[in-house]
Write a protein that holds these residues in place. Sequence first.
Motif, PDB file in Angstrom:
ATOM      1  N   UNK A 162       0.851  -1.187   0.000  1.00 49.45           N
ATOM      2  CA  UNK A 162       0.000   0.000   0.000  1.00 49.45           C
ATOM      3  C   UNK A 162       0.891   1.242   0.000  1.00 49.45           C
ATOM      4  N   UNK A 163       0.606   2.165  -0.895  1.00 46.02           N
ATOM      5  CA  UNK A 163       1.377   3.408  -0.914  1.00 46.02           C
ATOM      6  C   UNK A 163       0.730   4.499  -0.071  1.00 46.02           C
ATOM      7  N   UNK A 164      -0.594   4.448   0.106  1.00 42.26           N
ATOM      8  CA  UNK A 164      -1.365   5.480   0.792  1.00 42.26           C
ATOM      9  C   UNK A 164      -1.392   6.795   0.010  1.00 42.26           C
ATOM     10  N   UNK A 165      -1.152   6.738  -1.284  1.00 38.62           N
ATOM     11  CA  UNK A 165      -1.201   7.946  -2.118  1.00 38.62           C
ATOM     12  C   UNK A 165      -2.581   8.583  -2.035  1.00 38.62           C
ATOM     13  N   UNK A 166      -2.696   9.911  -1.952  1.00 44.44           N
ATOM     14  CA  UNK A 166      -1.651  10.945  -2.002  1.00 44.44           C
ATOM     15  C   UNK A 166      -1.302  11.508  -0.629  1.00 44.44           C
ATOM     16  N   UNK A 167      -1.402  10.722   0.415  1.00 44.08           N
ATOM     17  CA  UNK A 167      -1.193  11.249   1.755  1.00 44.08           C
ATOM     18  C   UNK A 167       0.274  11.594   2.000  1.00 44.08           C
ATOM     19  N   UNK A 168       0.492  12.443   2.983  1.00 46.34           N
ATOM     20  CA  UNK A 168       1.838  12.965   3.244  1.00 46.34           C
ATOM     21  C   UNK A 168       2.835  11.866   3.625  1.00 46.34           C
ATOM     22  N   UNK A 169       2.344  10.764   4.212  1.00 44.82           N
ATOM     23  CA  UNK A 169       3.238   9.682   4.610  1.00 44.82           C
ATOM     24  C   UNK A 169       3.262   8.563   3.560  1.00 44.82           C
ATOM     25  N   UNK A 170       3.078   8.955   2.305  1.00 45.49           N
ATOM     26  CA  UNK A 170       3.146   8.056   1.151  1.00 45.49           C
ATOM     27  C   UNK A 170       4.378   7.153   1.223  1.00 45.49           C
ATOM     28  N   UNK A 171       4.191   5.868   0.924  1.00 46.79           N
ATOM     29  CA  UNK A 171       5.293   4.911   0.846  1.00 46.79           C
ATOM     30  C   UNK A 171       5.598   4.597  -0.607  1.00 46.79           C
ATOM     31  N   UNK A 172       6.778   4.949  -1.052  1.00 45.96           N
ATOM     32  CA  UNK A 172       7.200   4.650  -2.412  1.00 45.96           C
ATOM     33  C   UNK A 172       7.433   3.153  -2.574  1.00 45.96           C
ATOM     34  N   UNK A 173       6.943   2.543  -3.658  1.00 45.49           N
ATOM     35  CA  UNK A 173       7.226   1.131  -3.883  1.00 45.49           C
ATOM     36  C   UNK A 173       8.723   0.833  -3.960  1.00 45.49           C
ATOM     37  N   UNK A 174       9.515   1.840  -4.328  1.00 45.45           N
ATOM     38  CA  UNK A 174      10.953   1.638  -4.462  1.00 45.45           C
ATOM     39  C   UNK A 174      11.709   1.757  -3.147  1.00 45.45           C
ATOM     40  N   UNK A 175      11.051   2.275  -2.098  1.00 43.39           N
ATOM     41  CA  UNK A 175      11.781   2.578  -0.870  1.00 43.39           C
ATOM     42  C   UNK A 175      11.124   2.061   0.403  1.00 43.39           C
ATOM     43  N   UNK A 176       9.982   1.433   0.314  1.00 44.58           N
ATOM     44  CA  UNK A 176       9.227   1.069   1.519  1.00 44.58           C
ATOM     45  C   UNK A 176       9.842  -0.096   2.286  1.00 44.58           C
ATOM     46  N   UNK A 177      10.607  -0.943   1.606  1.00 48.78           N
ATOM     47  CA  UNK A 177      11.130  -2.157   2.228  1.00 48.78           C
ATOM     48  C   UNK A 177      12.642  -2.218   2.128  1.00 48.78           C
ATOM     49  N   UNK A 178      13.295  -2.836   3.113  1.00 44.28           N
ATOM     50  CA  UNK A 178      14.714  -3.155   2.943  1.00 44.28           C
ATOM     51  C   UNK A 178      14.862  -4.252   1.900  1.00 44.28           C
ATOM     52  N   UNK A 179      16.058  -4.554   1.528  1.00 48.07           N
ATOM     53  CA  UNK A 179      16.276  -5.585   0.503  1.00 48.07           C
ATOM     54  C   UNK A 179      15.842  -6.947   1.046  1.00 48.07           C
ATOM     55  N   UNK A 180      14.932  -7.591   0.324  1.00 50.85           N
ATOM     56  CA  UNK A 180      14.422  -8.905   0.678  1.00 50.85           C
ATOM     57  C   UNK A 180      14.580  -9.827  -0.521  1.00 50.85           C
ATOM     58  N   UNK A 181      14.375 -11.113  -0.309  1.00 48.80           N
ATOM     59  CA  UNK A 181      14.467 -12.048  -1.424  1.00 48.80           C
ATOM     60  C   UNK A 181      13.372 -11.759  -2.446  1.00 48.80           C
ATOM     61  N   UNK A 182      13.623 -12.139  -3.688  1.00 51.40           N
ATOM     62  CA  UNK A 182      12.733 -11.782  -4.790  1.00 51.40           C
ATOM     63  C   UNK A 182      11.332 -12.370  -4.623  1.00 51.40           C
ATOM     64  N   UNK A 183      11.217 -13.586  -4.110  1.00 56.50           N
ATOM     65  CA  UNK A 183       9.891 -14.185  -3.940  1.00 56.50           C
ATOM     66  C   UNK A 183       9.054 -13.364  -2.962  1.00 56.50           C
ATOM     67  N   UNK A 184       9.660 -12.962  -1.856  1.00 58.75           N
ATOM     68  CA  UNK A 184       8.945 -12.161  -0.872  1.00 58.75           C
ATOM     69  C   UNK A 184       8.536 -10.815  -1.449  1.00 58.75           C
ATOM     70  N   UNK A 185       9.475 -10.144  -2.138  1.00 59.01           N
ATOM     71  CA  UNK A 185       9.181  -8.832  -2.708  1.00 59.01           C
ATOM     72  C   UNK A 185       8.068  -8.916  -3.748  1.00 59.01           C
ATOM     73  N   UNK A 186       8.124  -9.928  -4.602  1.00 56.76           N
ATOM     74  CA  UNK A 186       7.101 -10.065  -5.640  1.00 56.76           C
ATOM     75  C   UNK A 186       5.741 -10.420  -5.048  1.00 56.76           C
ATOM     76  N   UNK A 187       5.736 -11.231  -4.003  1.00 58.41           N
ATOM     77  CA  UNK A 187       4.467 -11.571  -3.354  1.00 58.41           C
ATOM     78  C   UNK A 187       3.824 -10.332  -2.732  1.00 58.41           C
ATOM     79  N   UNK A 188       4.622  -9.573  -1.975  1.00 61.09           N
ATOM     80  CA  UNK A 188       4.091  -8.401  -1.287  1.00 61.09           C
ATOM     81  C   UNK A 188       3.638  -7.344  -2.282  1.00 61.09           C
ATOM     82  N   UNK A 189       4.432  -7.098  -3.305  1.00 60.99           N
ATOM     83  CA  UNK A 189       4.126  -6.025  -4.248  1.00 60.99           C
ATOM     84  C   UNK A 189       3.058  -6.407  -5.272  1.00 60.99           C
ATOM     85  N   UNK A 190       2.863  -7.713  -5.504  1.00 60.84           N
ATOM     86  CA  UNK A 190       1.945  -8.069  -6.598  1.00 60.84           C
ATOM     87  C   UNK A 190       1.142  -9.350  -6.336  1.00 60.84           C
ATOM     88  N   UNK A 191       1.825 -10.458  -6.079  1.00 59.79           N
ATOM     89  CA  UNK A 191       1.169 -11.768  -6.130  1.00 59.79           C
ATOM     90  C   UNK A 191       0.063 -11.935  -5.089  1.00 59.79           C
TER      91      UNK A 191
END
Length: 366
Positions: A320-349
């Motif tokens: 969730x980005x919460x756009x357009x609220x002031x505490x917006x979370x960018x998809x590129x910056x919301x998470x630390x580096x995680x394994x690809x399966x986890x990142x793809x699941x959270x962001x899409x799957x």
Amino acid sequence: MDSKSNKSRRIIDCDIHHQIRSTDDLLPYLSSHYRSQVETWGLQLPALPTLNGGVGGRRVDSFPPSGNPPASEVPFTVEQLFEPFNVEYGILTGEFQPVTTTPDANYAAALCAAYNDYTIEHWLEKDSRMKGSIMLPIQNPLLAAKEIERVGSHKDMVQAIAPSGARALYGQRVYDPIYEACERYGLPFTIHIGMEGFGINPSPTGAGHPSYYIEYRSVRPQLLMAHLASFIFEGVFERFPSLKVVMLEAGVFWVVPYLWRLDQDWKALRYQTPWVTKKPSEYFMEHVFIGSQPIETGPSPAAFKSMLEWMNGKDKILFCSDYPHWDFDSPAMAFPKLDEETMNNIHYNNAAKLYGLKPAAREAAI
């Protein structure tokens, strides 16, 4: 932070706060009775009793050149959110929660129907990437179920939504008509934080109202904790075994110790609720999803990953980005580096599976 290119990872954003440009947008969808009422008195809905952040709660740069409110125009929302971050679908959650706090449930139902119809015509029909949430007059569950019946079969309405602030906890049987309708139409029931202490709703804490917005933010998890316990111990998931519940915008990692506590107490007290046949954590894993915004970063990446693992975040978190609220979370910056399966699941799957969304044509053709 995640270093993968913004353009290479597909995103489903599950919390975009679109809104009307002005009250006039709703008038064509209202009966003459309510249209006259709104033209004379305005909407007359409760407002947040404390200051928010940003500019009226929004990002400074989210106001379109036209001067209309943030996230009130499809093209500018696409330009600012969808295109830069490869957002393949966006779940619209709205900016209309105060309608659920007025004492006139018939008026609330009329406004919710108008808002839903406006969303369909001016958002869902304008861009296939937009998916809608059915705004419910939650103060009257029968009218709320009727609204699900009215628009629940629309192909782009993917969930029913209500705020965490309510006159009764959501596990209580008075809400069963809503869950029966959600289950029949295959729609998750989504709780978005907000409206606690507004209008007809009780105080946001057992000790009254906070003085400042930061205090409101800090007590948000307790609202979702209360609703989650209610769902489990009132037996909602036994009565509606295919129902899915989404919880948005109260943080994430409160889930871990809370599930531990629920399981521990259930072992000692389960004789009181014999219809609860599984550990509370099992019901959570089978039925509940958590929105990522605002996710707690924690003291270190190791601590973050540990908490993520404890709650099975790989399968339970929706981006969730919460756009357009002031505490917006960018998809590129919301998470630390995680394994690809986890990142793809959270962001899409996870969202694609929950909402039944297929890869967009441009992706399917690759």
